[in-house]
Design a protein around this motif. Structure first.
Motif, PDB file in Angstrom:
ATOM      1  N   VAL A  12      25.593  43.154  39.151  1.00  0.00           N
ATOM      2  CA  VAL A  12      27.001  42.643  39.386  1.00  0.00           C
ATOM      3  C   VAL A  12      28.070  42.913  38.173  1.00  0.00           C
ATOM      4  CG1 VAL A  12      28.014  40.511  39.888  1.00  0.00           C
ATOM      5  CG2 VAL A  12      25.670  40.743  40.857  1.00  0.00           C
ATOM      6  N   VAL A  13      29.022  43.232  38.597  1.00  0.00           N
ATOM      7  CA  VAL A  13      30.214  43.465  37.598  1.00  0.00           C
ATOM      8  C   VAL A  13      31.131  42.561  38.303  1.00  0.00           C
ATOM      9  CG1 VAL A  13      31.670  44.854  36.740  1.00  0.00           C
ATOM     10  CG2 VAL A  13      29.387  45.950  37.430  1.00  0.00           C
ATOM     11  N   PHE A  14      31.414  41.498  37.589  1.00  0.00           N
ATOM     12  CA  PHE A  14      32.267  40.404  38.131  1.00  0.00           C
ATOM     13  C   PHE A  14      33.481  40.110  37.010  1.00  0.00           C
ATOM     14  CE2 PHE A  14      33.834  36.041  38.849  1.00  0.00           C
ATOM     15  CZ  PHE A  14      33.502  35.718  39.942  1.00  0.00           C
ATOM     16  N   GLY A  15      34.695  39.891  37.737  1.00  0.00           N
ATOM     17  CA  GLY A  15      35.882  39.601  37.217  1.00  0.00           C
ATOM     18  C   GLY A  15      37.234  40.250  37.359  1.00  0.00           C
ATOM     19  N   LYS A  16      38.307  40.036  36.677  1.00  0.00           N
ATOM     20  CA  LYS A  16      39.535  40.732  36.817  1.00  0.00           C
ATOM     21  C   LYS A  16      39.342  42.159  36.587  1.00  0.00           C
ATOM     22  CE  LYS A  16      42.011  36.223  35.861  1.00  0.00           C
ATOM     23  NZ  LYS A  16      43.044  35.657  34.921  1.00  0.00           N
ATOM     24  N   GLY A  17      39.952  43.066  37.360  1.00  0.00           N
ATOM     25  CA  GLY A  17      39.991  44.299  36.658  1.00  0.00           C
ATOM     26  C   GLY A  17      38.824  45.059  36.664  1.00  0.00           C
ATOM     27  N   THR A  18      37.792  44.898  37.419  1.00  0.00           N
ATOM     28  CA  THR A  18      36.378  45.433  37.232  1.00  0.00           C
ATOM     29  C   THR A  18      36.292  46.583  38.209  1.00  0.00           C
ATOM     30  OG1 THR A  18      35.755  43.381  38.785  1.00  0.00           O
ATOM     31  CG2 THR A  18      35.074  43.335  36.524  1.00  0.00           C
ATOM     32  N   ILE A  19      37.117  46.856  39.382  1.00  0.00           N
ATOM     33  CA  ILE A  19      37.136  47.956  40.125  1.00  0.00           C
ATOM     34  C   ILE A  19      37.127  49.415  39.000  1.00  0.00           C
ATOM     35  CG2 ILE A  19      38.518  49.345  41.796  1.00  0.00           C
ATOM     36  CD1 ILE A  19      39.076  46.553  43.141  1.00  0.00           C
ATOM     37  N   ALA A  20      37.860  49.069  38.166  1.00  0.00           N
ATOM     38  CA  ALA A  20      38.045  50.231  36.956  1.00  0.00           C
ATOM     39  C   ALA A  20      36.732  50.874  36.484  1.00  0.00           C
ATOM     40  CB  ALA A  20      39.019  49.855  35.945  1.00  0.00           C
ATOM     41  N   ARG A  21      35.666  49.939  36.678  1.00  0.00           N
ATOM     42  CA  ARG A  21      34.301  50.347  36.181  1.00  0.00           C
ATOM     43  C   ARG A  21      33.572  51.273  36.986  1.00  0.00           C
ATOM     44  NH1 ARG A  21      31.387  50.175  32.928  1.00  0.00           N
ATOM     45  NH2 ARG A  21      29.750  48.488  33.550  1.00  0.00           N
ATOM     46  N   VAL A 133      32.333  47.315  46.651  1.00  0.00           N
ATOM     47  CA  VAL A 133      33.457  46.620  46.041  1.00  0.00           C
ATOM     48  C   VAL A 133      33.923  45.851  47.225  1.00  0.00           C
ATOM     49  CG1 VAL A 133      35.812  46.689  45.437  1.00  0.00           C
ATOM     50  CG2 VAL A 133      34.357  48.896  44.762  1.00  0.00           C
ATOM     51  N   LEU A 134      33.755  44.286  46.829  1.00  0.00           N
ATOM     52  CA  LEU A 134      33.692  43.388  47.503  1.00  0.00           C
ATOM     53  C   LEU A 134      35.229  42.952  47.779  1.00  0.00           C
ATOM     54  CD1 LEU A 134      32.269  41.038  49.320  1.00  0.00           C
ATOM     55  CD2 LEU A 134      32.316  39.576  47.335  1.00  0.00           C
ATOM     56  N   THR A 135      35.687  42.523  49.011  1.00  0.00           N
ATOM     57  CA  THR A 135      37.060  42.084  49.161  1.00  0.00           C
ATOM     58  C   THR A 135      37.301  40.805  49.889  1.00  0.00           C
ATOM     59  OG1 THR A 135      37.328  43.315  51.326  1.00  0.00           O
ATOM     60  CG2 THR A 135      37.823  44.574  49.297  1.00  0.00           C
ATOM     61  N   LEU A 136      36.053  40.368  50.417  1.00  0.00           N
ATOM     62  CA  LEU A 136      35.899  39.076  51.001  1.00  0.00           C
ATOM     63  C   LEU A 136      34.703  38.227  50.831  1.00  0.00           C
ATOM     64  CD1 LEU A 136      36.897  37.252  53.403  1.00  0.00           C
ATOM     65  CD2 LEU A 136      35.755  38.716  54.960  1.00  0.00           C
ATOM     66  N   PRO A 167      22.374  47.042  47.540  1.00  0.00           N
ATOM     67  CA  PRO A 167      23.103  47.987  46.691  1.00  0.00           C
ATOM     68  C   PRO A 167      22.944  48.200  45.265  1.00  0.00           C
ATOM     69  CG  PRO A 167      24.414  46.327  48.020  1.00  0.00           C
ATOM     70  CD  PRO A 167      22.796  46.006  47.905  1.00  0.00           C
ATOM     71  N   LYS A 168      23.098  49.487  44.765  1.00  0.00           N
ATOM     72  CA  LYS A 168      22.923  49.718  43.311  1.00  0.00           C
ATOM     73  C   LYS A 168      23.731  48.834  42.421  1.00  0.00           C
ATOM     74  CE  LYS A 168      20.010  53.022  44.372  1.00  0.00           C
ATOM     75  NZ  LYS A 168      18.436  52.601  44.083  1.00  0.00           N
ATOM     76  N   PHE A 169      25.078  48.370  42.955  1.00  0.00           N
ATOM     77  CA  PHE A 169      25.728  47.523  42.284  1.00  0.00           C
ATOM     78  C   PHE A 169      27.056  46.932  43.140  1.00  0.00           C
ATOM     79  CE2 PHE A 169      28.124  51.558  42.389  1.00  0.00           C
ATOM     80  CZ  PHE A 169      29.323  51.370  42.761  1.00  0.00           C
ATOM     81  N   ALA A 170      27.459  45.791  42.772  1.00  0.00           N
ATOM     82  CA  ALA A 170      28.369  45.112  43.321  1.00  0.00           C
ATOM     83  C   ALA A 170      29.513  44.692  42.350  1.00  0.00           C
ATOM     84  CB  ALA A 170      27.847  43.839  44.269  1.00  0.00           C
ATOM     85  N   VAL A 171      30.754  45.114  42.819  1.00  0.00           N
ATOM     86  CA  VAL A 171      32.002  44.795  41.966  1.00  0.00           C
ATOM     87  C   VAL A 171      32.663  43.650  42.764  1.00  0.00           C
ATOM     88  CG1 VAL A 171      34.244  45.685  41.095  1.00  0.00           C
ATOM     89  CG2 VAL A 171      32.291  46.978  41.233  1.00  0.00           C
ATOM     90  N   LEU A 172      32.785  42.530  41.891  1.00  0.00           N
ATOM     91  CA  LEU A 172      33.561  41.557  42.542  1.00  0.00           C
ATOM     92  C   LEU A 172      34.649  40.995  41.603  1.00  0.00           C
ATOM     93  CD1 LEU A 172      30.334  41.536  43.643  1.00  0.00           C
ATOM     94  CD2 LEU A 172      30.404  38.990  43.262  1.00  0.00           C
ATOM     95  N   LEU A 241      34.497  30.313  44.587  1.00  0.00           N
ATOM     96  CA  LEU A 241      33.878  30.479  45.844  1.00  0.00           C
ATOM     97  C   LEU A 241      33.241  31.832  46.019  1.00  0.00           C
ATOM     98  CD1 LEU A 241      36.989  29.282  47.846  1.00  0.00           C
ATOM     99  CD2 LEU A 241      34.706  28.401  48.121  1.00  0.00           C
ATOM    100  N   MET A 242      33.807  33.186  45.320  1.00  0.00           N
ATOM    101  CA  MET A 242      33.138  34.346  45.510  1.00  0.00           C
ATOM    102  C   MET A 242      31.556  34.283  45.123  1.00  0.00           C
ATOM    103  SD  MET A 242      34.561  37.750  44.035  1.00  0.00           S
ATOM    104  CE  MET A 242      35.385  38.501  45.516  1.00  0.00           C
ATOM    105  N   TRP A 243      31.537  33.805  43.763  1.00  0.00           N
ATOM    106  CA  TRP A 243      30.219  33.841  43.267  1.00  0.00           C
ATOM    107  C   TRP A 243      29.301  32.713  44.020  1.00  0.00           C
ATOM    108  CZ3 TRP A 243      26.992  36.863  41.093  1.00  0.00           C
ATOM    109  CH2 TRP A 243      26.006  36.265  40.333  1.00  0.00           C
ATOM    110  N   ALA A 244      30.008  31.747  44.613  1.00  0.00           N
ATOM    111  CA  ALA A 244      28.852  30.698  45.561  1.00  0.00           C
ATOM    112  C   ALA A 244      28.491  31.618  46.705  1.00  0.00           C
ATOM    113  CB  ALA A 244      29.823  29.745  45.786  1.00  0.00           C
TER     114      ALA A 244
END
Length: 383
Positions: A12-21, A133-136, A167-172, A241-244
């Motif tokens: 899990v890659v969580f937080g602001k701007g993490t899509i760039a990862r 890349v999670l959007t909802l 999934p190998k990873f999830a960007v949140l 809410l996203m992490w829950a």
């Protein structure tokens, strides 16, 4: 607590701007198929962020995944995967897009009729790697090994699972959820709440870690869910809410405890036959399941009512009733209807709704005592 074996390999890659990862998460030189839905990601900036992050990769696109992903649409993506020799899938969206991508990953290598994966429990021996890349915030599909697919031709909605589709990873990034319409936000809140319920509201097995974790998730979802519609741009609310929602169905709270899932299975037909959103089906059916099974679920209903909704007064029967009503009131507060009749569904429709259960021979619930006849009685209570 019951015995269990557990492994969740999702990074899990969580937080602001993490899509760039993304460029650091996807194997170098991959041929990537980006899978997404109706194009909202092009309006809210997520598409641009993803494309910028994937510079240097060979990127193909497949759009048009439905809110309840269609088998027929997924198979078009499978053909593209095979034609272009895609070797990595990237789901950019919510649970439907992720579920579709999991099926595409499985069907691309499946020998035989891919629908058998869902209809006959076909064994998945190999699957394409995928990332998210999670959007909802809703389904938790970004961190689990299961998916649900609908087939329009036969009006069926079925699920499957395999450890090969984690999934190998999830960007949140919680910020990408700011632009969601209120209906989708409310659906996500209710969906994630009921995911917890399906694993919690059974009978006690003295699994304190799982129970306390589940209760904390429910409290968080209710508390933040009541705020989010009035404060849609509050980062902390969105982050909680996203992490829950992710934790609600990433397999953790379901280890070593009995699980139910009858509301989900019964709800599949409501989506397949009448097009209801997944969360809408759950908000209708769950109060009926709790009411019909209140004796079997009594201890957990009482505990949930006290901890999550503050129901502490009255006789045991009164507290059970108040706790069930508190759940339904929460769904109503979030703007969801809780009666079949409010969607134009009549008693004459009930046989159609339980037909899949009858045909498949499903016995649902933690005790396996909800057959199609019991399901019909529960649905009748929700007219």
């Amino acid at each position: 607590m019951n015995n269990f074996e557990f492994c969740n390999p999702v990074k899990v890659v969580f937080g602001k701007g993490t899509i760039a990862r993304l460029s650091a998460l996807i194997p170098a030189n991959s041929k990537v198929l980006m899978v997404y839905g109706g194009g909202s990601i092009k309006k809210n900036g997520v598409y641009t962020q993803v494309i910028d992050a994937l510079k240097g990769f060979s990127v193909y696109e497949f759009s048009g995944i439905e809110a309840n992903p269609h088998y027929e649409t997924c198979m078009k993506a499978v053909n593209l995967v095979r034609t272009e020799n895609i070797d990595f899938l990237l789901a950019v969206g919510g649970g439907s897009v992720i579920d579709a991508t999991k099926f595409i990953a499985s069907a691309s290598y499946y020998e035989g009729e891919p629908w058998d994966i869902l209809a006959k429990g076909g064994v998945i021996k190999q699957a394409l790697p995928l990332g998210v890349v999670l959007t909802l915030s809703a389904t938790g599909s970004e961190m689990n090994e299961r998916a649900v697919i609908s087939r329009i031709e036969t009006r069926e909605k079925l699920n499957f699972a395999s450890p090969l589709i984690f999934p190998k990873f999830a960007v949140l990034d919680p910020e990408v959820t700011y632009s969601l319409p209120p209906r989708q936000v409310a659906n996500g809140v209710v969906d994630s709440f009921i995911h917890v319920i399906e694993q919690y509201l059974t009978y006690p097995v003295n699994a304190k870690v799982q129970d306390y974790f589940a209760e904390g998730l429910m409290e968080t979802i209710v508390e933040e869910g009541r705020k989010v519609l009035q404060n849609p741009d509050d980062y902390d609310i969105r982050a909680n809410l996203m992490w829950a929602a992710t934790n609600a169905l990433n397999c953790w709270i379901g280890q070593g405890v009995p699980q139910d899932w009858s509301s989900h299975r019964m709800g599949y037909a409501l989506t397949a036959q009448f097009g209801l959103d997944h969360a809408q089906t759950l908000a209708v059916i769950l109060p009926g399941v709790m009411t019909y099974m209140c004796k079997e679920k009594q201890a957990k209903i009482l505990r949930m009512g006290e901890v999550v909704f503050g129901v502490t007064e009255g006789t045991t029967e009164e507290r059970v009733r108040k706790s069930i009503q508190a759940c339904e009131d929460f769904f109503l507060y979030m703007g969801l209807k809780t009666r079949l009749s409010e969607y134009g569904i009549k008693e004459s429709d009930l046989d159609l709704l339980v037909e899949p259960m009858k045909r498949m021979g499903w016995k649902l619930g933690e005790h396996g005592n909800i057959d199609y006849e019991v399901a019909r009685k529960i649905l009748a209570m929700r007219l």
